[in-house]
Design an enzyme around this catalytic site. Structure first.
Site, PDB file in Angstrom:
ATOM      1  CE1 TYR A  51       0.639  -3.875  -4.314  1.00 37.60           C
ATOM      2  CE2 TYR A  51      -0.735  -3.529  -2.422  1.00 37.60           C
ATOM      3  CZ  TYR A  51      -0.728  -3.836  -3.815  1.00 37.60           C
ATOM      4  OH  TYR A  51      -1.553  -3.876  -4.640  1.00 37.60           O
TER       5      TYR A  51
ATOM      6  CG  HIS B 120      -4.947  -1.241  -6.696  1.00 37.79           C
ATOM      7  ND1 HIS B 120      -4.925  -1.536  -5.510  1.00 37.79           N
ATOM      8  CD2 HIS B 120      -4.691  -2.253  -7.637  1.00 37.79           C
ATOM      9  CE1 HIS B 120      -4.903  -2.769  -5.433  1.00 37.79           C
ATOM     10  NE2 HIS B 120      -4.470  -3.299  -6.475  1.00 37.79           N
TER      11      HIS B 120
END
Length: 354
Positions: free
Chosen positions: A187, A271
């Protein structure tokens, strides 16, 4: 399981931080609540002990079973599995959050099974545990890897409203669980952006399927169903037009605009840069249909040799082109699929031209 798994909620930490700086106390409060979850300070009760004997009996079966749903009411506390309020086969309750979680989880599981050929998030019939009314006015929803459960806040009614009412929120978080059980995309940086991208892909595909939409008439917005009256925009992200969803949306739509960011900034832009492959997915969907594009992406992401934990955008492109060629040869995708993928990724600058 990797220690680098997705640990953020549906609403990104960087966005909550910006909202907090704008004076939204509710965003600041959610950041504190999220921190306790990330640090694994989650508490759990054993209110379902009575049904554990059934679980033990069923688990001896050789054939994998369809995942069952168990919906718990956290009663505005930060306790997981506090009170079991609806389990597989139970009739609806008087609590709409419970019913939304139950129904939308079921629709997502059906999509996994019928469109992707997957049996629950782990492909082995894993039960889905949802905790609704989690914490007080929590502005988020999340898959929590440490306990392998979902948690959904009610929202504060200003920035966000109840997170259980949106199919793309639920499908997005369930897709994070799929990633955990498939290729454990780290991540951060490009692999983290691919992690977020895959969840946006599945969330949008399930939403369009449930609402009877097509790639042409879908809004391609992420999170538009849970934003409140004080949120400064129409959604969290737009897959079709990255960077246009809100005043805090700065997603680029082309790989030329990718810059290596420090991990302190959105885990290196997970994001922010997911908008680049998101745009490519929309373009492919417009050519071959969203369900077929989602099947292509899902199949490609099963290729753990190419889409490994630290995979890059260019490696994902390689896997998707290879998979499109394979599925076309098997008659599972239309003939134009390979060209559609190459053209779409070329339009967003992947692979980079030397």
């Amino acid at each position: 399981m990797s220690k680098h798994l997705h640990k953020e909620g549906f609403v990104p930490k960087y966005l909550l931080e910006k909202l907090a700086k704008e004076g939204h106390e509710e965003a600041k409060k959610t950041l504190t609540q999220m921190e306790s979850i990330v640090q694994n300070k989650t508490k759990e009760t054993n209110s379902d002990d009575a049904e554990n004997s059934d679980d033990a009996e069923i688990s001896t079966s050789v054939a994998p079973l369809q995942g069952r749903r168990k919906i718990y009411d956290s009663e505005n506390t930060e306790i997981f599995k506090k009170k079991l309020v609806r389990k597989e086969g139970d009739p609806p309750t008087s609590d709409e959050s419970v019913n939304f979680a139950y129904d939308l989880c079921g629709q997502t599981l059906d999509y996994f099974k019928n469109k992707l050929g997957r049996n629950s998030v782990d492909n082995e019939g894993m039960d889905l545990i949802f905790n609704v009314h989690y914490a007080k006015d929590l502005n988020n929803a999340m898959w929590v890897p440490s306990v392998q459960q979902m948690a959904f806040g009610n929202g504060d009614g200003k920035l966000f409203i109840n997170f259980t009412r949106s199919i793309d929120v639920i499908a997005h978080e369930m897709a994070h669980a799929v990633t955990e059980f498939t290729n454990e995309l780290v991540y951060e940086h490009q692999s983290g952006a691919l992690n977020e991208h895959f969840s946006d892909v599945i969330g949008s595909a399930v939403k369009q399927h449930v609402k009877g939409q097509t790639a042409e008439n879908a809004d391609w917005l992420i999170g538009n169903e849970i934003i409140g009256p004080e949120f400064p925009g129409k959604a969290l992200r737009s897959m079709k037009d990255p960077g246009t969803a809100s005043q805090f949306d700065h997603q680029p739509a082309h790989f030329d605009d990718y810059k290596e960011l420090p991990l302190s900034k959105d885990n290196g832009g997970v994001h922010l840069y997911s908008g680049i492959p998101n745009k490519a997915f929309v373009l492919v969907s417009l050519e071959i249909g969203t369900d077929q594009a989602a099947f292509l992406w899902y199949t490609a992401f099963q290729n753990k040799q190419i889409i490994h934990p630290n995979a890059t955008f260019e490696e994902a492109f390689e896997a998707i082109v290879h998979t499109a060629d394979m599925l076309t040869g098997q008659g599972k995708l239309p003939q134009q699929a390979v060209d559609a993928v190459k053209n779409a990724f070329r339009e967003v600058g992947i692979p980079r031209q030397s």
